[in-house]
Design a protein around this motif. Structure first.
Motif, PDB file in Angstrom:
ATOM      1  N   ASP A 183       0.844  -1.183   0.000  1.00 49.06           N
ATOM      2  CA  ASP A 183       0.000   0.000   0.000  1.00 49.06           C
ATOM      3  C   ASP A 183       0.888   1.245   0.000  1.00 49.06           C
ATOM      4  N   LEU A 184       0.246   2.395  -0.112  1.00 49.59           N
ATOM      5  CA  LEU A 184       0.978   3.653  -0.295  1.00 49.59           C
ATOM      6  C   LEU A 184       1.890   3.989   0.871  1.00 49.59           C
ATOM      7  N   ARG A 185       1.466   3.665   2.095  1.00 45.50           N
ATOM      8  CA  ARG A 185       2.210   4.094   3.281  1.00 45.50           C
ATOM      9  C   ARG A 185       3.223   3.059   3.775  1.00 45.50           C
ATOM     10  N   LEU A 186       3.493   2.036   2.965  1.00 45.41           N
ATOM     11  CA  LEU A 186       4.469   1.030   3.376  1.00 45.41           C
ATOM     12  C   LEU A 186       5.872   1.634   3.491  1.00 45.41           C
ATOM     13  N   ASN A 187       6.231   2.488   2.557  1.00 48.22           N
ATOM     14  CA  ASN A 187       7.540   3.154   2.586  1.00 48.22           C
ATOM     15  C   ASN A 187       7.570   4.261   1.538  1.00 48.22           C
ATOM     16  N   GLU A 188       8.702   4.951   1.464  1.00 47.12           N
ATOM     17  CA  GLU A 188       8.928   5.936   0.401  1.00 47.12           C
ATOM     18  C   GLU A 188      10.110   5.460  -0.428  1.00 47.12           C
ATOM     19  N   PRO A 189       9.882   5.109  -1.693  1.00 47.46           N
ATOM     20  CA  PRO A 189      10.961   4.537  -2.503  1.00 47.46           C
ATOM     21  C   PRO A 189      12.149   5.485  -2.673  1.00 47.46           C
ATOM     22  N   ARG A 190      13.330   4.918  -2.708  1.00 43.45           N
ATOM     23  CA  ARG A 190      14.562   5.677  -2.928  1.00 43.45           C
ATOM     24  C   ARG A 190      14.717   6.008  -4.413  1.00 43.45           C
ATOM     25  N   TYR A 191      15.498   7.043  -4.686  1.00 41.09           N
ATOM     26  CA  TYR A 191      15.882   7.327  -6.062  1.00 41.09           C
ATOM     27  C   TYR A 191      17.105   6.492  -6.407  1.00 41.09           C
ATOM     28  N   ALA A 192      17.134   5.998  -7.627  1.00 36.73           N
ATOM     29  CA  ALA A 192      18.302   5.243  -8.078  1.00 36.73           C
ATOM     30  C   ALA A 192      19.447   6.222  -8.345  1.00 36.73           C
ATOM     31  N   THR A 193      20.597   5.983  -7.733  1.00 38.51           N
ATOM     32  CA  THR A 193      21.752   6.857  -7.937  1.00 38.51           C
ATOM     33  C   THR A 193      22.441   6.508  -9.256  1.00 38.51           C
ATOM     34  N   LEU A 194      23.212   7.445  -9.790  1.00 44.51           N
ATOM     35  CA  LEU A 194      23.900   7.220 -11.058  1.00 44.51           C
ATOM     36  C   LEU A 194      24.832   6.007 -10.997  1.00 44.51           C
ATOM     37  N   PRO A 195      25.638   5.842  -9.926  1.00 47.35           N
ATOM     38  CA  PRO A 195      26.482   4.643  -9.860  1.00 47.35           C
ATOM     39  C   PRO A 195      25.672   3.348  -9.894  1.00 47.35           C
ATOM     40  N   ASN A 196      24.531   3.338  -9.211  1.00 44.64           N
ATOM     41  CA  ASN A 196      23.697   2.139  -9.192  1.00 44.64           C
ATOM     42  C   ASN A 196      23.010   1.900 -10.537  1.00 44.64           C
ATOM     43  N   ILE A 197      22.701   2.992 -11.241  1.00 37.87           N
ATOM     44  CA  ILE A 197      22.129   2.857 -12.594  1.00 37.87           C
ATOM     45  C   ILE A 197      23.157   2.212 -13.522  1.00 37.87           C
ATOM     46  N   MET A 198      24.422   2.607 -13.371  1.00 32.55           N
ATOM     47  CA  MET A 198      25.494   2.027 -14.186  1.00 32.55           C
ATOM     48  C   MET A 198      25.704   0.553 -13.828  1.00 32.55           C
ATOM     49  N   LYS A 199      25.668   0.237 -12.527  1.00 36.68           N
ATOM     50  CA  LYS A 199      25.837  -1.159 -12.083  1.00 36.68           C
ATOM     51  C   LYS A 199      24.685  -2.037 -12.589  1.00 36.68           C
ATOM     52  N   ALA A 200      23.486  -1.436 -12.654  1.00 39.55           N
ATOM     53  CA  ALA A 200      22.302  -2.200 -13.067  1.00 39.55           C
ATOM     54  C   ALA A 200      22.438  -2.729 -14.490  1.00 39.55           C
ATOM     55  N   LYS A 201      23.206  -2.021 -15.326  1.00 33.51           N
ATOM     56  CA  LYS A 201      23.381  -2.440 -16.717  1.00 33.51           C
ATOM     57  C   LYS A 201      24.119  -3.770 -16.818  1.00 33.51           C
ATOM     58  N   LYS A 202      24.885  -4.110 -15.766  1.00 36.08           N
ATOM     59  CA  LYS A 202      25.668  -5.350 -15.780  1.00 36.08           C
ATOM     60  C   LYS A 202      24.974  -6.501 -15.047  1.00 36.08           C
ATOM     61  N   LYS A 203      23.857  -6.200 -14.393  1.00 32.37           N
ATOM     62  CA  LYS A 203      23.137  -7.253 -13.673  1.00 32.37           C
ATOM     63  C   LYS A 203      22.382  -8.134 -14.664  1.00 32.37           C
ATOM     64  N   PRO A 204      22.271  -9.435 -14.376  1.00 32.23           N
ATOM     65  CA  PRO A 204      21.648 -10.361 -15.338  1.00 32.23           C
ATOM     66  C   PRO A 204      20.145 -10.144 -15.506  1.00 32.23           C
ATOM     67  N   MET A 205      19.693 -10.308 -16.750  1.00 28.69           N
ATOM     68  CA  MET A 205      18.260 -10.235 -17.043  1.00 28.69           C
ATOM     69  C   MET A 205      17.906 -11.359 -18.017  1.00 28.69           C
ATOM     70  N   ALA A 206      17.102 -12.295 -17.567  1.00 33.81           N
ATOM     71  CA  ALA A 206      16.681 -13.404 -18.419  1.00 33.81           C
ATOM     72  C   ALA A 206      15.458 -12.998 -19.236  1.00 33.81           C
ATOM     73  N   LYS A 207      15.320 -13.606 -20.410  1.00 33.86           N
ATOM     74  CA  LYS A 207      14.151 -13.353 -21.251  1.00 33.86           C
ATOM     75  C   LYS A 207      13.354 -14.639 -21.402  1.00 33.86           C
ATOM     76  N   LYS A 208      12.065 -14.539 -21.209  1.00 35.60           N
ATOM     77  CA  LYS A 208      11.170 -15.686 -21.361  1.00 35.60           C
ATOM     78  C   LYS A 208       9.929 -15.246 -22.115  1.00 35.60           C
ATOM     79  N   THR A 209       9.115 -16.203 -22.495  1.00 35.77           N
ATOM     80  CA  THR A 209       7.806 -15.912 -23.074  1.00 35.77           C
ATOM     81  C   THR A 209       6.748 -16.616 -22.235  1.00 35.77           C
ATOM     82  N   ALA A 210       5.504 -16.226 -22.431  1.00 41.14           N
ATOM     83  CA  ALA A 210       4.412 -16.889 -21.712  1.00 41.14           C
ATOM     84  C   ALA A 210       4.359 -18.368 -22.087  1.00 41.14           C
ATOM     85  N   ALA A 211       4.658 -18.665 -23.349  1.00 35.96           N
ATOM     86  CA  ALA A 211       4.648 -20.065 -23.802  1.00 35.96           C
ATOM     87  C   ALA A 211       5.706 -20.884 -23.066  1.00 35.96           C
ATOM     88  N   ASP A 212       6.872 -20.270 -22.807  1.00 37.19           N
ATOM     89  CA  ASP A 212       7.922 -20.965 -22.050  1.00 37.19           C
ATOM     90  C   ASP A 212       7.406 -21.416 -20.692  1.00 37.19           C
TER      91      ASP A 212
END
Length: 254
Positions: A183-212
């Motif tokens: 719900d809305l009052r659970l927390n206040e989300p943080r902003y992603a910092t530039l270093p973390n945005i750069m690190k995120a580009k190297k984190k793994p992301m798998a691709k699937k389909t609904a059929a898979d």
């Protein structure tokens, strides 16, 4: 015990954009319109990251269902602190007709495949306002559920959740595995910092389909027409309380 969490993150039209209905009434205009992560899903990611910072959670998996652009939404979740992403690619007419039931089936299947302990999603998406996905995911998995959470605490083998209800607040205990909707009052989300945005580009992301995942995306219902809300009519001024009461009686309010 360190837990594994699957967090659903939906790509929606940005909350600050004025939504326009298509001329043919089949939906809303999305081309060339700014999109971002559903605000309630941002809260869900933030809660998962805070749980990881408390050493309650050991891994956070962010998943989004939709076209290629959903990868940007997943990257935002990774920049906020998720460990890896899964993009379930759904495009074209299939995506336009996709419904909460389909997303629930996908999340349930991924929860089983990834052997997670918690599925965490926003209580609703701001585009369709359905408030269905979390509840249906819990039903499909036959897991405990805690919807509209404004506080989540870990205790021995279970979670204590404060949830927002019409009459105020309700505190419940749920055994793991469980599905939680934020719900809305659970927390206040943080902003992603530039270093973390750069690190995120190297984190793994798998691709699937609904059929898979063995999920059939055949629509369960049909949208007949999408309409703009009616234009609000101008009000009238009354001179006295008696006039006001008279008008309210005439209109059937009292």
């Amino acid at each position: 015990m360190s837990l594994r969490v699957l967090v659903g993150v939906k790509r929606v039209i940005d909350y600050a954009v004025k939504v326009r209905v298509k001329p043919d009434k089949t939906g809303v205009v999305t081309d060339g319109v700014k999109h971002s992560m559903n605000p309630f899903d941002e809260i869900a990611i933030e809660e998962a990251v805070r749980m990881k910072e408390k050493n309650i959670v050991k891994e956070i998996i962010a998943v989004s269902c939709g076209p290629q652009q959903c990868q940007e939404t997943i990257r935002t979740a990774l920049a906020m602190g998720a460990d890896r992403g899964i993009h379930v690619e759904v495009a074209g007419k299939e995506y336009e007709a996709m419904q909460p039931f389909h997303v629930s089936k996908i999340l349930a299947k991924l929860a089983q495949e990834e052997k997670v302990d918690i599925v965490l999603v926003g209580k609703q998406a701001i585009d369709d306002d359905c408030n269905q996905t979390g509840q249906m995911t819990a039903a499909l998995l036959d897991w405990s559920q805690a919807c509209f959470a404004s506080k989540v605490e870990k205790t021995d083998g279970e979670l204590t959740v404060t949830r927002e209800i019409d009459g105020g607040l309700e505190v419940i205990k749920v055994k793991l595995p469980a599905v939680i909707t934020s719900d809305l009052r659970l927390n206040e989300p943080r902003y992603a910092t530039l270093p973390n945005i750069m690190k995120a580009k190297k984190k793994p992301m798998a691709k699937k389909t609904a059929a898979d995942l063995g999920v059939d995306l055949t629509p369960r219902h049909e949208v007949l027409s999408v309409e703009d809300p009616p234009v609000r009519e101008a009000g009238i001024k009354v001179e006295t309380v008696e006039d006001l009461v008279g008008k309210l009686k005439q209109s059937g309010v009292i």
